[in-house]
Design an enzyme around this catalytic site. Structure first.
Site, mmCIF file in Angstrom:
data_model
loop_
_atom_site.group_PDB
_atom_site.id
_atom_site.type_symbol
_atom_site.label_atom_id
_atom_site.label_comp_id
_atom_site.label_asym_id
_atom_site.label_seq_id
_atom_site.Cartn_x
_atom_site.Cartn_y
_atom_site.Cartn_z
ATOM 1 N N HIS A 178 -7.717 -1.318 2.630
ATOM 2 C CA HIS A 178 -6.947 -1.501 1.392
ATOM 3 C C HIS A 178 -5.456 -1.292 1.644
ATOM 4 C CE1 HIS A 178 -6.441 -1.457 -3.017
ATOM 5 N NE2 HIS A 178 -5.460 -0.594 -2.773
ATOM 6 N N GLU A 179 -5.118 -0.187 2.294
ATOM 7 C CA GLU A 179 -3.709 0.106 2.536
ATOM 8 C C GLU A 179 -3.101 -0.876 3.533
ATOM 9 O OE1 GLU A 179 -2.232 2.031 0.607
ATOM 10 O OE2 GLU A 179 -4.013 2.924 -0.289
ATOM 11 N N HIS A 198 -1.755 -3.871 1.659
ATOM 12 C CA HIS A 198 -0.403 -3.652 1.122
ATOM 13 C C HIS A 198 0.640 -3.721 2.232
ATOM 14 C CE1 HIS A 198 -1.906 -2.617 -2.793
ATOM 15 N NE2 HIS A 198 -2.533 -1.527 -2.384
#
Length: 363
Positions: A17-18, A21
């Protein structure tokens, strides 16, 4: 080891997920000064040319830091490559990239499962339908006394054979019986039990009883016939799991009073993952996929402190032609963060007290 495997899965999904980003920002030339997996004290860190990479003590989270929020940053406030100075579309891509990364990763997990483990298949089919899992203690099935491992051998007096149409026919019977009693004959070990379950309507109007279904017979895996079958089946499995998960969130919102106790925190998720890993490491594949999908959907909700909340601020900015005051955004985000942390602590305490070891102490 099974507990560590489950925690490792969660840490991996947070990293995915990170990383979404992070990559969405870096590929657009946006400054990023921190990339962390976990929260709390730093266990390891590496200072790159632009970004500090770190692993932290609590693996159930992570974050990507931008110099926009760093008072010690030497980057001028008017630098065009600061996130806050980029157009709305650029910022929206960065904010939504984590959700997209989790969804793509869930699909790739199914591809990996079918490629390495094989395609699940039932050999030597037997009459009846296996109940591998009861969704929650409050589901209609649990209230009727149905347990994981039970085999449903008859419904409303009609025997269930081992053909491919047995499960779809049973599902249709449940769908057509909202708030109506359905008499089931259940085989549990060497015993046959008669139970009555009352399906409840779901958000789509179809009735459910809160169980997973599996054909009765010897379960195994076969090698795929080729890449086309792998990608096709992975897409089908991903779509089905995504739809079920979205429907579950809709049910939670529309019927919160009855569904609230089905919300699982980190402790419950680790417990479930550990149980699956202990029974078969191959079961970690669907576990990883469903947690990744859940993580994506949770983060896209328009709630403060989540990706969806930040996207909501961008939408307001696009409609107003200017952003909301920084003070207002900070207050909303801080309030949301406190509420989410409070919910997290509540779920951790609740799920911990429900662990088997604590239940045994009460007896």
């Amino acid at each position: 080891m099974s507990v560590f495997a489950a925690i490792a899965v969660i840490a991996l999904l947070v990293a995915v997920h990170e990383a979404g980003h992070f990559l969405a920002a870096r590929l657009q030339g946006i400054h990023v000064n921190r990339f962390a997996i976990g929260f709390g004290p730093i266990l390891w860190k590496y200072q790159g040319a632009q970004t500090e990479y770190s692993l932290r003590a609590i693996p159930l989270g992570g974050f990507v830091g931008f110099p926009d929020d760093d008072p010690d940053s030497e980057i001028p406030p008017n630098d065009p490559d600061l996130l806050r100075n980029r157009p709305i579309l650029d910022r929206a891509i960065v904010i939504s990239a984590g959700v997209i990364a989790n969804l793509v990763f869930a699909y790739l997990v199914f591809v990996a499962q079918f490629t390495t483990v094989g395609i699940p298949e039932t050999f030597d089919p037997q009459p009846g339908i296996v109940i591998p899992q009861v969704v929650s203690d409050s589901s209609p099935a649990a209230q009727a006394g149905i347990r994981p491992g039970d085999i449903v051998i008859a419904a409303n007096g009609e025997p269930l054979d081992g053909s491919e149409s047995t499960i779809p026919t049973f599902i249709q019977l449940i769908k057509d019986s909202p708030n109506l009693p359905v008499d089931l004959t259940v085989q549990r070990g060497s015993r046959e039990l008669e139970v009555t379950v009352i399906p409840t309507p779901g958000p789509d109007g179809n009735a459910v009883i809160g169980v997973q279904l599996q054909p009765n017979g010897d379960f195994g895996y076969r090698r795929p016939t080729g890449p086309i079958e792998v990608f096709t089946l992975a897409a089908k499995q991903f779509q089905e799991m995504l739809v079920r998960t979205v429907n579950g969130f809709v049910m939670l919102v529309t019927n919160f009073g009855e569904m609230a106790n089905q919300v699982a925190g980190p402790v419950k998720i680790v417990e479930q993952g550990a149980g699956l890993a202990e029974s078969s490491l191959a079961m970690l594949f669907p576990f990883t996929a469903i947690i990744s999908i859940n993580l994506a959907i949770i983060n896209i909700l328009p709630l403060p402190a989540l990706d969806g909340g930040q996207l909501a601020f961008l939408l307001v900015e696009a409609l107003r032609g200017k952003p909301l005051p920084d003070r207002l955004q900070e207050n909303v985000m801080q309030t949301g963060l406190v509420l989410l942390l409070g919910l997290g602590v509540f779920l951790i305490v609740r799920d911990t007290t429900q662990l088997e070891i604590f239940q045994n102490l009460r007896q």
